[in-house]
Design an enzyme around this catalytic site. Sequence first.
Site, PDB file in Angstrom:
ATOM      1  N   LYS A   1       0.857  -1.189  -0.025  1.00 54.31           N
ATOM      2  CA  LYS A   1       0.018  -0.113   0.108  1.00 54.31           C
ATOM      3  C   LYS A   1       0.801   1.142   0.149  1.00 54.31           C
ATOM      4  O   LYS A   1       0.578   1.958  -0.784  1.00 54.31           O
ATOM      5  CB  LYS A   1      -1.045  -0.012   1.284  1.00 54.31           C
ATOM      6  CG  LYS A   1      -1.976  -0.986   1.122  1.00 54.31           C
ATOM      7  CD  LYS A   1      -2.808  -1.085   2.427  1.00 54.31           C
ATOM      8  CE  LYS A   1      -4.159  -2.177   2.294  1.00 54.31           C
ATOM      9  NZ  LYS A   1      -4.534  -2.445   3.598  1.00 54.31           N
TER      10      LYS A   1
ATOM     11  N   SER B   1      -0.560   0.696   5.952  1.00 52.65           N
ATOM     12  CA  SER B   1      -1.022  -0.094   7.018  1.00 52.65           C
ATOM     13  C   SER B   1      -2.013  -0.965   6.748  1.00 52.65           C
ATOM     14  O   SER B   1      -2.735  -0.896   5.841  1.00 52.65           O
ATOM     15  CB  SER B   1      -1.277   1.153   7.978  1.00 52.65           C
ATOM     16  OG  SER B   1      -1.877   0.324   9.268  1.00 52.65           O
ATOM     17  N   ASP B   2      -1.940  -1.975   7.331  1.00 52.58           N
ATOM     18  CA  ASP B   2      -2.837  -3.121   7.217  1.00 52.58           C
ATOM     19  C   ASP B   2      -3.133  -3.846   8.319  1.00 52.58           C
ATOM     20  O   ASP B   2      -2.057  -4.067   9.287  1.00 52.58           O
ATOM     21  CB  ASP B   2      -2.458  -4.240   6.100  1.00 52.58           C
ATOM     22  CG  ASP B   2      -3.673  -5.148   5.774  1.00 52.58           C
ATOM     23  OD1 ASP B   2      -4.380  -4.617   4.945  1.00 52.58           O
ATOM     24  OD2 ASP B   2      -3.664  -6.340   6.264  1.00 52.58           O
ATOM     25  N   GLN B   3      -4.243  -4.524   8.912  1.00 54.41           N
ATOM     26  CA  GLN B   3      -4.317  -5.473   9.924  1.00 54.41           C
ATOM     27  C   GLN B   3      -5.124  -6.625   9.594  1.00 54.41           C
ATOM     28  O   GLN B   3      -5.971  -6.723   8.599  1.00 54.41           O
ATOM     29  CB  GLN B   3      -5.504  -4.530  10.717  1.00 54.41           C
ATOM     30  CG  GLN B   3      -5.543  -5.121  12.388  1.00 54.41           C
ATOM     31  CD  GLN B   3      -6.608  -4.558  12.973  1.00 54.41           C
ATOM     32  OE1 GLN B   3      -7.669  -4.573  12.834  1.00 54.41           O
ATOM     33  NE2 GLN B   3      -6.202  -3.913  14.304  1.00 54.41           N
TER      34      GLN B   3
ATOM     35  N   ALA C   1       0.445  -3.844  11.038  1.00 47.78           N
ATOM     36  CA  ALA C   1       1.639  -3.595  10.269  1.00 47.78           C
ATOM     37  C   ALA C   1       1.341  -2.023   9.802  1.00 47.78           C
ATOM     38  O   ALA C   1       0.341  -1.505   9.341  1.00 47.78           O
ATOM     39  CB  ALA C   1       1.901  -4.608   9.305  1.00 47.78           C
TER      40      ALA C   1
END
Length: 213
Positions: free
Chosen positions: A60, A77-79, A114
């Site tokens: 991203k 960011s990613d979850q 992250a």
Amino acid sequence: MPVSAFSALPRLVLGSSSPYRRELLARLGQPFETRSPDVDETPQVGEMPLALACRLAEAKALAVAQGFDDDVIVIGSDQVADLGGLALGKPGHHAAARDQLRALSGQVVRFHSAVCVARPRTQQLLQTVSSVTVLFRTLSDDVIETYLQREQPYDCAGSAKCEGLGIVLLDRIDSDDPTALVGLPLIATSRLLREVGWDPLMAPTTASELNHG
């Protein structure tokens, strides 16, 4: 810091369409832009939840950074919710959210958030992850249905919107960052921003968000 130095600061860009991440980043009180990354979030074969979150955060940040020619710092960011090695992302609709919460009932779950910060001008690409351990209480179908009807958390990994009514689904949260479970760990994000040369305490304070595009 002289006023002339402010103009030399890179632009801050949040590479996310998430309103929750926008709200969190706005807490730093600094101007930023938002861009929606065009990234396929499908897990790769055999990819573990932690690796998935890290890969997508980097993808991203890099995808958004490619759209700028000037000096920018992009936050990706990613979850991903991790149920014993099974990755749970955003359910997208009611039936999937119901199935997720049935699986999470009474379980210990790890939420991996992250963050990747990219500054192409200086060729810096830094990443970290904050993981939160959550204990779900035992959830009946009636409780799940009532919660989903009221909260509709279809854009939240694991269907548990902890900043809202989802907090009542939990028995315990263990974390070193109170913002990590919402989706953007601000302690880790601030640290990465300082490492690439952008300190929220040293930057000028103006409107917190420039563009929701």
